[in-house]
Scaffold this active site. Structure first.
Site, PDB file in Angstrom:
ATOM      1  N   ILE A  20     -40.184 -16.977 -45.375  1.00 21.01           N
ATOM      2  CA  ILE A  20     -39.434 -15.731 -45.499  1.00 21.01           C
ATOM      3  C   ILE A  20     -39.931 -14.688 -44.494  1.00 21.01           C
ATOM      4  CG2 ILE A  20     -40.968 -14.801 -47.294  1.00 21.01           C
ATOM      5  CD1 ILE A  20     -38.249 -13.765 -48.604  1.00 21.01           C
ATOM      6  N   VAL A  62     -45.509 -16.787 -48.349  1.00 20.04           N
ATOM      7  CA  VAL A  62     -45.208 -17.131 -46.958  1.00 20.04           C
ATOM      8  C   VAL A  62     -44.183 -18.254 -46.884  1.00 20.04           C
ATOM      9  CG1 VAL A  62     -47.425 -16.321 -46.038  1.00 20.04           C
ATOM     10  CG2 VAL A  62     -47.176 -18.730 -46.775  1.00 20.04           C
ATOM     11  N   GLU A  63     -43.616 -18.620 -48.055  1.00 17.77           N
ATOM     12  CA  GLU A  63     -42.549 -19.638 -48.047  1.00 17.77           C
ATOM     13  C   GLU A  63     -41.249 -18.971 -48.497  1.00 17.77           C
ATOM     14  OE1 GLU A  63     -45.525 -23.469 -48.578  1.00 17.77           O
ATOM     15  OE2 GLU A  63     -43.846 -23.280 -49.953  1.00 17.77           O
ATOM     16  N   MET A  64     -40.924 -18.955 -49.793  1.00 19.12           N
ATOM     17  CA  MET A  64     -39.665 -18.332 -50.215  1.00 19.12           C
ATOM     18  C   MET A  64     -39.843 -16.898 -50.717  1.00 19.12           C
ATOM     19  SD  MET A  64     -38.046 -21.813 -51.749  1.00 19.12           S
ATOM     20  CE  MET A  64     -36.378 -21.832 -51.109  1.00 19.12           C
TER      21      MET A  64
END
Ligand code: HEM
Length: 112
Positions: A20, A62-64
């Site tokens: 993201i 740091v992903e979704m």
């Protein structure tokens, strides 16, 4: 899906994949292909199986970059998802059923 590129063995073409807002983590993206056969999930083995792994990308900043609670709220606001979950799960949209649905998706989608 971009993070685990299905046209690139379910892995990534770069050292660190952007999540993201372009945020990058610390680990290279492993393949999701055949992940169902892993005896533990993640490089450090912190998830015991796909069901334990499945909700972690949602809440990873740091992903979704979402929360599981917000994801459940959004699903419950969508009639199509409410009907789909009710068709499979007697108790509908719950955290446990979301993890089950995602891990079944992973089991049946990511194999080579
Ligand atoms: C923003 C999107 C995503 C990014 C950047 C991303 C990145 C990563 C990274 C870096 C890892 C290794 C992490 C570690 O070992 O600590 C990982 C593992 C994994 N991810 Fe993702 N991921 C994303 C979304 C997803 C989604 C949506 C799914 C499934 C629906 C998924 C399935 C998996 C699985 C099964 C593993 C474990 C693989 C293994 O241990 O061999 N990821 N991901």
């Amino acid at each position: 899906m971009s993070c685990h590129d299905l046209t690139y063995n379910g892995a990534s073409t770069v050292k660190l994949t952007a999540g993201i807002d372009g945020k990058k983590g610390y680990f290279n993206v492993p393949t999701v292909y055949n992940a169902v056969y892993n005896f533990r999930q993640f490089w450090d083995g912190r998830a015991k199986d796909l069901k334990d792994q499945s909700l972690q990308p949602i809440a990873n900043p740091v992903e979704m970059g979402n929360t599981v609670e917000k994801a459940l709220q959004d699903l419950k606001a969508n009639r199509a998802y409410v009907n789909a979950f009710n068709a499979i799960y007697s108790d509908g949209i719950t955290k446990n059923n979301l993890a089950d649905a995602l891990s079944e998706f992973e089991k049946n989608t990511y194999y080579a």
